[in-house]
Design an enzyme around this catalytic site. Structure first.
Site, PDB file in Angstrom:
ATOM      1  CB  CYS A 149     -17.154  30.831 -34.040  1.00 48.56           C
ATOM      2  SG  CYS A 149     -15.156  30.979 -33.684  1.00 48.56           S
ATOM      3  CB  CYS A 152     -15.437  29.083 -31.206  1.00 53.83           C
ATOM      4  SG  CYS A 152     -15.140  30.984 -31.518  1.00 53.83           S
ATOM      5  CG  ASP A 153     -18.592  26.668 -31.043  1.00 53.35           C
ATOM      6  OD1 ASP A 153     -17.996  26.685 -29.883  1.00 53.35           O
ATOM      7  OD2 ASP A 153     -19.523  27.590 -31.443  1.00 53.35           O
TER       8      ASP A 153
END
Ligand SMILES: Cc1cc2nc3c(=O)[nH]c(=O)nc-3n(C[C@H](O)[C@H](O)[C@H](O)COP(=O)(O)OP(=O)(O)OC[C@H]3O[C@@H](n4cnc5c(N)ncnc54)[C@H](O)[C@@H]3O)c2cc1C
Length: 329
Positions: A149, A152-153
């Site tokens: 992701c 997300c990261d």
């Protein structure tokens, strides 16, 4: 098969990620006395744990309310505690069979228990598709630079100004690569074919970006690095030649699988990939009245903890209003 008891539950929530626990918090505070089936750990085909996908990650930096970040497991423990505080009951078991043809609905668990419910919230999430390589999951779970992701990261310090690799050739891979190009010094898309599957518009956006390059006809056969990714081993599918590509991050973008396989065909309308269809915009209503869906199992687009939690809130409010309209609770 044994019945839990003769009671008909107001609402059973299937799933224990951000969507399931948020639905439980709202349903419990609305005095619906919800029962959550949180699932059991599964190793195959991909790792799935009670608490959901965030159990597989270290730092969560984009969930509001945690200015210093929080680990995924810690956050899910807090969600669960909050649901329990208002009296949510929890079964550590999977729901394997649902009968939505008659009311009250009947659900059956993996242990063979049967439970009847007026309303059901399906919040079983999804799993990212991984490559299935030995080092991949280890480095994904330890915060070592493997992720599924980018949103997300991607902004984490370990990826800043580094060479990053993205595996995949569809729209998701293109989106991940474009997003990562904001942070990395270079983004290499590793694709097993010699043309991309992504839409022409997405391809153009990516191929026009000077920071992005495509490594064609190649598959990742190993992820290198002990505690952090140092590179990937590639195999050219045309020539069979192997090579090493140095990079500090590997983003696997080969799709997600919604956890809706326990629903028999025709029970709830789903799309061709298995995502549960919501029948009204901005709502959690499914094709069966009294069955609601929330989180990644019904969302192929956003797939974030905060959107899943928001959908869980909607589902609980929708369920509460529906039960009240029916004079059931
Ligand atoms: C490695 C990784 C890192 C991520 N990092 C972030 C991040 O930093 N920030 C962010 O916002 N999002 C992040 N995400 C995405 C986020 O985790 C998901 O969007 C979110 O968890 C979806 O929540 P959910 O409640 O819909 O489902 P899930 O979290 O998928 O949880 C569903 C759970 O339901 C249970 N279940 C499934 N089937 C059954 C069944 N038949 N019976 C009973 N129980 C069942 C299982 O325990 C399952 O795990 C990340 C995802 C991954 C994979």
């Amino acid at each position: 098969m044994s019945d839990l008891d003769d009671r008909i539950e107001n609402v059973v929530i299937i799933g224990s990620g951000p969507a399931g626990w948020t639905a439980a918090i709202y349903a419990a505070r609305a005095s619906l006395n919800p029962l959550v089936y949180e699932g059991v750990p599964k190793q195959s085909p991909t790792l799935m744990l009670p608490g959901g996908q965030l159990m597989l990650t270290t730092e969560v930096e984009n969930y509001p309310g945690f200015p210093e970040g929080v680990t995924g497991p810690e956050m899910m423990e807090q969600f669960k505690k909050q649901a329990e505080r208002f009296g949510t009951r929890i079964e550590t078991d999977d729901i394997t069979v649902c009968d939505f043809t008659e009311r009250p609905f009947t659900l059956q668990s993996a242990r063979g228990e049967q439970v009847k419910a007026h309303a059901v919230i399906v919040a079983t999430g999804a799993t990212a598709n991984w490559l299935g390589l030995e080092n991949e999951m280890r480095l994904a779970q330890s915060g070592g630079g493997v992720s599924a992701c980018a949103v997300c990261d991607g902004a984490l310090p370990i990826f800043r100004d580094q060479v990053l690799a993205v595996v995949g050739g569809g729209d998701t891979a293109m989106e991940e690569a474009s997003y990562l190009a904001k942070f990395g010094s270079k983004v290499l898309i590793i694709h097993r074919r010699e043309e991309l599957r992504a839409s022409k518009a997405m391809q153009k956006r990516v191929l026009d970006n000077p920071k992005i390059e495509v490594v064609w006809n190649s598959v990742v056969i190993d992820v290198l690095g002990e505690s952090k990714v140092s590179g990937v081993r590639l195999k050219n599918v045309k020539t069979g030649e192997e090579s090493t590509l140095e990079c500090k991050g590997l983003f696997v973008a080969i799709g997600h699988t919604p956890a809706s396989g326990f629903l028999k065909p025709g029970q709830l309308e789903r799309d061709e990939k298995g995502y549960i269809k919501l029948v009204e915009p901005q709502r959690s209503l499914t094709s069966v009245e009294g069955v609601f869906a929330a989180g990644d199992v019904a969302d192929a687009v956003y797939r974030q903890a905060v959107t899943a939690a928001g959908m869980g809130c909607r589902a609980a409010i929708d369920a509460e209003r529906w039960l009240a309209e029916q004079g059931l609770a």
